[in-house]
Scaffold this motif. Sequence first.
Motif, PDB file in Angstrom:
ATOM      1  N   LEU A   1       0.837  -1.206   0.000  1.00 21.79           N
ATOM      2  CA  LEU A   1       0.000   0.000   0.000  1.00 21.79           C
ATOM      3  C   LEU A   1       0.869   1.252   0.000  1.00 21.79           C
ATOM      4  CD1 LEU A   1      -2.917   0.940   0.108  1.00 21.79           C
ATOM      5  CD2 LEU A   1      -2.780   0.927   2.574  1.00 21.79           C
TER       6      LEU A   1
ATOM      7  N   LEU B   1       2.404   1.665  -3.347  1.00 21.55           N
ATOM      8  CA  LEU B   1       1.407   2.076  -4.333  1.00 21.55           C
ATOM      9  C   LEU B   1       1.141   3.570  -4.239  1.00 21.55           C
ATOM     10  CD1 LEU B   1      -0.727   1.203  -6.407  1.00 21.55           C
ATOM     11  CD2 LEU B   1      -2.278   0.779  -4.536  1.00 21.55           C
ATOM     12  N   VAL B   2       1.072   4.070  -2.999  1.00 21.82           N
ATOM     13  CA  VAL B   2       0.754   5.483  -2.814  1.00 21.82           C
ATOM     14  C   VAL B   2       1.940   6.362  -3.187  1.00 21.82           C
ATOM     15  CG1 VAL B   2       0.174   7.183  -1.070  1.00 21.82           C
ATOM     16  CG2 VAL B   2      -1.012   5.018  -1.107  1.00 21.82           C
TER      17      VAL B   2
ATOM     18  N   MET C   1       3.584   0.999  -9.680  1.00 29.29           N
ATOM     19  CA  MET C   1       2.301   0.909  -8.969  1.00 29.29           C
ATOM     20  C   MET C   1       1.717  -0.490  -9.111  1.00 29.29           C
ATOM     21  SD  MET C   1       0.398   4.436  -9.924  1.00 29.29           S
ATOM     22  CE  MET C   1      -0.731   4.550  -8.582  1.00 29.29           C
TER      23      MET C   1
ATOM     24  N   LEU D   1       0.759  -3.314  -6.400  1.00 32.17           N
ATOM     25  CA  LEU D   1      -0.543  -3.998  -6.340  1.00 32.17           C
ATOM     26  C   LEU D   1      -0.323  -5.502  -6.228  1.00 32.17           C
ATOM     27  CD1 LEU D   1      -3.082  -2.513  -8.914  1.00 32.17           C
ATOM     28  CD2 LEU D   1      -3.303  -2.630  -6.464  1.00 32.17           C
TER      29      LEU D   1
ATOM     30  N   MET E   1       0.485  -6.477  -2.709  1.00 34.53           N
ATOM     31  CA  MET E   1      -0.696  -6.546  -1.849  1.00 34.53           C
ATOM     32  C   MET E   1      -1.472  -7.830  -2.114  1.00 34.53           C
ATOM     33  SD  MET E   1      -1.873  -2.623  -2.342  1.00 34.53           S
ATOM     34  CE  MET E   1      -3.197  -2.493  -1.170  1.00 34.53           C
TER      35      MET E   1
ATOM     36  N   ARG F   1      -3.290  13.851 -15.004  1.00 33.27           N
ATOM     37  CA  ARG F   1      -4.313  14.466 -14.144  1.00 33.27           C
ATOM     38  C   ARG F   1      -5.268  15.321 -14.950  1.00 33.27           C
ATOM     39  NH1 ARG F   1      -1.007  16.809  -9.070  1.00 33.27           N
ATOM     40  NH2 ARG F   1      -3.077  17.469  -8.466  1.00 33.27           N
TER      41      ARG F   1
ATOM     42  N   HIS G   1      -9.921  15.956 -13.048  1.00 34.35           N
ATOM     43  CA  HIS G   1      -9.857  16.308 -11.623  1.00 34.35           C
ATOM     44  C   HIS G   1     -10.928  17.337 -11.324  1.00 34.35           C
ATOM     45  CE1 HIS G   1      -7.983  20.191 -12.473  1.00 34.35           C
ATOM     46  NE2 HIS G   1      -7.377  19.560 -13.433  1.00 34.35           N
ATOM     47  N   GLY G   2     -11.106  17.633 -10.053  1.00 36.18           N
ATOM     48  CA  GLY G   2     -12.005  18.685  -9.626  1.00 36.18           C
ATOM     49  C   GLY G   2     -13.480  18.352  -9.673  1.00 36.18           C
TER      50      GLY G   2
ATOM     51  N   VAL H   1      -7.062   0.716 -10.519  1.00 33.32           N
ATOM     52  CA  VAL H   1      -6.231   0.688  -9.309  1.00 33.32           C
ATOM     53  C   VAL H   1      -7.100   0.778  -8.050  1.00 33.32           C
ATOM     54  CG1 VAL H   1      -4.460   1.933  -8.029  1.00 33.32           C
ATOM     55  CG2 VAL H   1      -4.200   1.587 -10.469  1.00 33.32           C
TER      56      VAL H   1
ATOM     57  N   VAL I   1      -7.677  -2.378  -5.186  1.00 28.46           N
ATOM     58  CA  VAL I   1      -7.443  -2.277  -3.747  1.00 28.46           C
ATOM     59  C   VAL I   1      -8.711  -2.652  -2.987  1.00 28.46           C
ATOM     60  CG1 VAL I   1      -6.839  -0.694  -1.893  1.00 28.46           C
ATOM     61  CG2 VAL I   1      -5.639  -0.563  -4.047  1.00 28.46           C
TER      62      VAL I   1
ATOM     63  N   SER J   1      -8.205  15.546  -6.510  1.00 26.18           N
ATOM     64  CA  SER J   1      -6.970  16.091  -7.044  1.00 26.18           C
ATOM     65  C   SER J   1      -6.583  15.496  -8.387  1.00 26.18           C
ATOM     66  CB  SER J   1      -5.841  15.833  -6.045  1.00 26.18           C
ATOM     67  OG  SER J   1      -5.691  14.441  -5.884  1.00 26.18           O
TER      68      SER J   1
ATOM     69  N   LEU K   1      -5.074  12.689  -8.617  1.00 26.99           N
ATOM     70  CA  LEU K   1      -3.937  11.804  -8.376  1.00 26.99           C
ATOM     71  C   LEU K   1      -4.442  10.468  -7.864  1.00 26.99           C
ATOM     72  CD1 LEU K   1      -1.016  13.626  -6.605  1.00 26.99           C
ATOM     73  CD2 LEU K   1      -0.954  12.147  -8.592  1.00 26.99           C
ATOM     74  N   VAL K   2      -4.102   9.399  -8.548  1.00 28.87           N
ATOM     75  CA  VAL K   2      -4.669   8.112  -8.171  1.00 28.87           C
ATOM     76  C   VAL K   2      -4.161   7.666  -6.799  1.00 28.87           C
ATOM     77  CG1 VAL K   2      -2.970   6.780  -9.456  1.00 28.87           C
ATOM     78  CG2 VAL K   2      -5.191   5.813  -9.010  1.00 28.87           C
ATOM     79  N   SER K   3      -2.935   8.103  -6.425  1.00 31.29           N
ATOM     80  CA  SER K   3      -2.430   7.711  -5.095  1.00 31.29           C
ATOM     81  C   SER K   3      -3.282   8.314  -3.984  1.00 31.29           C
ATOM     82  CB  SER K   3      -0.983   8.137  -4.910  1.00 31.29           C
ATOM     83  OG  SER K   3      -0.454   8.690  -6.053  1.00 31.29           O
TER      84      SER K   3
ATOM     85  N   TYR L   1      -6.402   8.941  -4.190  1.00 36.29           N
ATOM     86  CA  TYR L   1      -7.669   8.203  -4.163  1.00 36.29           C
ATOM     87  C   TYR L   1      -7.511   6.895  -3.396  1.00 36.29           C
ATOM     88  CZ  TYR L   1      -9.044  11.396  -7.927  1.00 36.29           C
ATOM     89  OH  TYR L   1      -9.331  12.505  -8.678  1.00 36.29           O
ATOM     90  N   VAL L   2      -6.394   6.193  -3.675  1.00 36.06           N
ATOM     91  CA  VAL L   2      -6.147   4.930  -2.974  1.00 36.06           C
ATOM     92  C   VAL L   2      -6.017   5.186  -1.472  1.00 36.06           C
ATOM     93  CG1 VAL L   2      -4.446   3.109  -2.638  1.00 36.06           C
ATOM     94  CG2 VAL L   2      -5.114   3.771  -4.930  1.00 36.06           C
ATOM     95  N   LEU L   3      -5.322   6.272  -1.141  1.00 38.06           N
ATOM     96  CA  LEU L   3      -5.127   6.595   0.273  1.00 38.06           C
ATOM     97  C   LEU L   3      -6.460   6.858   0.958  1.00 38.06           C
ATOM     98  CD1 LEU L   3      -2.571   6.678   1.813  1.00 38.06           C
ATOM     99  CD2 LEU L   3      -2.477   9.140   1.527  1.00 38.06           C
TER     100      LEU L   3
ATOM    101  N   SER M   1      -8.334   3.583   1.471  1.00 37.82           N
ATOM    102  CA  SER M   1      -7.800   2.790   2.579  1.00 37.82           C
ATOM    103  C   SER M   1      -8.133   3.456   3.899  1.00 37.82           C
ATOM    104  CB  SER M   1      -6.288   2.649   2.458  1.00 37.82           C
ATOM    105  OG  SER M   1      -5.943   2.431   1.131  1.00 37.82           O
TER     106      SER M   1
END
Lengths: 119, 599
Positions: free
Chosen positions: A19, A22-23, A31, A35, A38, A115, A118-119, B171, B175, B569, B571-573, B575-577, B580
């Motif tokens: 994890l 991944l982050v 990434m 995964l 995990m 990105r 977003h938003g 992703v 998770v 944002s 950012l996929v990280s 989102y994962v955070l 979790s």
Amino acid sequence: MFMFIINYIAAILLFLIGLYGLVRARNVVRMLLNLGLMESATYLLLIALGYRTGGTAPIFYEAPDLAGEITAVDPIVQALALTSIVIGVVTLAMALALVIQLARHYRTLDPHRMRELHG
Amino acid sequence: MDDFRLIAPVLIPLGTAFFVPVVRRISHSVRATICIAAMLLTLAFLLSMAGPILDGQTLVYWMGGWQPRQGLAVGISLSVDAWGLLIAVVVAVVGLFSLVYSTVYMRDQSGRGSYYLLTMLLIAGLIGFALSGDLFNQFVWLEVLSIAAFALTGFHVDDSRAIEAAFKYLVTNSVAAFFVVIGLILLYMQTGALNLADIAAKFQFTPAGLVAIGLLIGGYATKAALVPWHFWLPDAHAVAPSPTSALFSGALIKVGVYAIGRSIFTLIPFPSGGVLQAALLLLAAATMLLGGLQMVQQSSIKRILAFSSVSQMGYVLLGLALGTPLGVAAAAMHLIHHALVKSALFMSAGMVGWRTGIHDLREGGDLYRRMPFTFLTMLLAGLALSGMPFFSGYISKTMLEEAALAGSFGWLAWVAVLSSALTFAGIARLIWHVFLAPAAASRRGVQEAPPFGVLPGLALTAVALLLGIFPQDVVQRVAWPAALALYQRDHYIAQVIEPSSLASLTEAEIHIEAAPDPFDWHHWLLPAVVLIGGGALTYWLIRPSAARPTIRWLRPLQVVAYYGRRWHSGLVSDYVLWNSFGTAVLMMAALVAGRLGWL
């Protein structure tokens, strides 16, 4: 007892390492590797759960005498682990196909530069 | 024959999925017709089961004849009760209309063969998930439908945003799938069972069991797109082909809510009045509000609709988390309502994009004369979505608010009203900018969408209207049995594991309440508040930002809205955070509450 519980500790650690990776990853392929880490944690958890001290492989040609002479490991969790592995491979293949397309569009593997949405 | 009836709704779409690419050389319309025929057949099989199931029976089919012995279930079962059947029928209906719509939308697309394969695979996965009575089997179906959904999200391969959304979706949902697997492993560890009914019979509130429930809810919440697990949804819904968006919003996220309902009602006795219920109610409130606030800030048409789906899922979770039979019935009703209306909205939005290439509010305007039927569909569906009387949304929202006011959660009814007002404003703003506002570009030559592009959406809206005018039958014969199926847990366990013990089962009588009467204007207070508040907000929103008057008491909402937007944002990280984090909080809440006896 320690030998028994270390599997669970390892599974939890592996999951958390995955994890974290991944982050923190700045590369989409990395990434996916995390995964995978995990995912391995869940396999380890499954297999550790089915373990019986002194157990043999659960292969029987006829119904075993259940009086307790034979100890076998739990076959159900092994079947579950196998199924999960197959599912994991399919997801990984799908993910890698997407990564190829991502690289084609964005000319980079850095998730921080992907990105548009977003938003 | 009876067994075949149970397994056919899964087999037919699955078989069709792999049959369709074989007939690759035949024309597009033949392929679409095969899929539509398969869906009609599936729907017929599902409806043929409805009689006994709505009377409270659970039909069970054991794969390969592995019946449970002495209360021990080793085989894999399909256990269909009213709650599961409701979801399966919703999936089949939305799938059918989405396929009819695809005949127009996909006409000029390349790669149509794989489109039908993936759509049928997605539908098969969704129905399999809803009918399955085995936790691991459910997980496998979850992965089948996820793989199809990832591929469909990225279907427009040449659009970079589609690929980006598909990757983020993959992703975050992988998770979530790990959380589900770990949850089910822990449950297996505790009970030695994988069958839902078997687990339910043996469940005890031990730490492992509680953590498992937290993990399962967290994993399924990603599918159901609850805040803070929802980040994948607006991205995926906005870039997928429109029939797929309709299927995602109408069917896919419903399955997540279905599984949450199963986890908190069937697997465990509902933890009424404790920390877990409080956590779920707070999640529902956050989901309703944040979805609504995000909705009024977006400029992409499909993203507006996607965020509206988030807020509507909050309503469904609210009904479930209230934990009363009326609340669950309201949730079931809202689920039906949202599936109908949101699919219609996505289909209309898709037709606007397909005919004119408009995907953003800023490009739109002056289309109501050119596309009158699309405009009408969107207007009616928008009114239904915000819960106006004579539409299905009024029925479900009135039931929800009654359920909230009946418990000690009256404030949640007001959160629901606020979110409805935001929904109204979001949809009204969309309709204003797309259809009514003066446009810069000329609209000469724009034509109304072809019949099969308009009719599915219009038909779904008409059903929503009918449901709103004549709600009694559906509420009493469909929504309430679904609620009772969830609520009468012992009944479900006995019917799956030991049908012989059913006769000795005594159960509390649950009073089935009538649906609210749409013509009784005493209940029109809340829709009136929504109409006035939403209308004022719309007026404020559609003016250019420099001309907007400053309203001081709107300020806190604006601040929340601003940071809500920053929160997504991209950012996929992140989102994962958040996924979790949410799951960990649920897990800890369940664990601590269980230790201290606050469940």
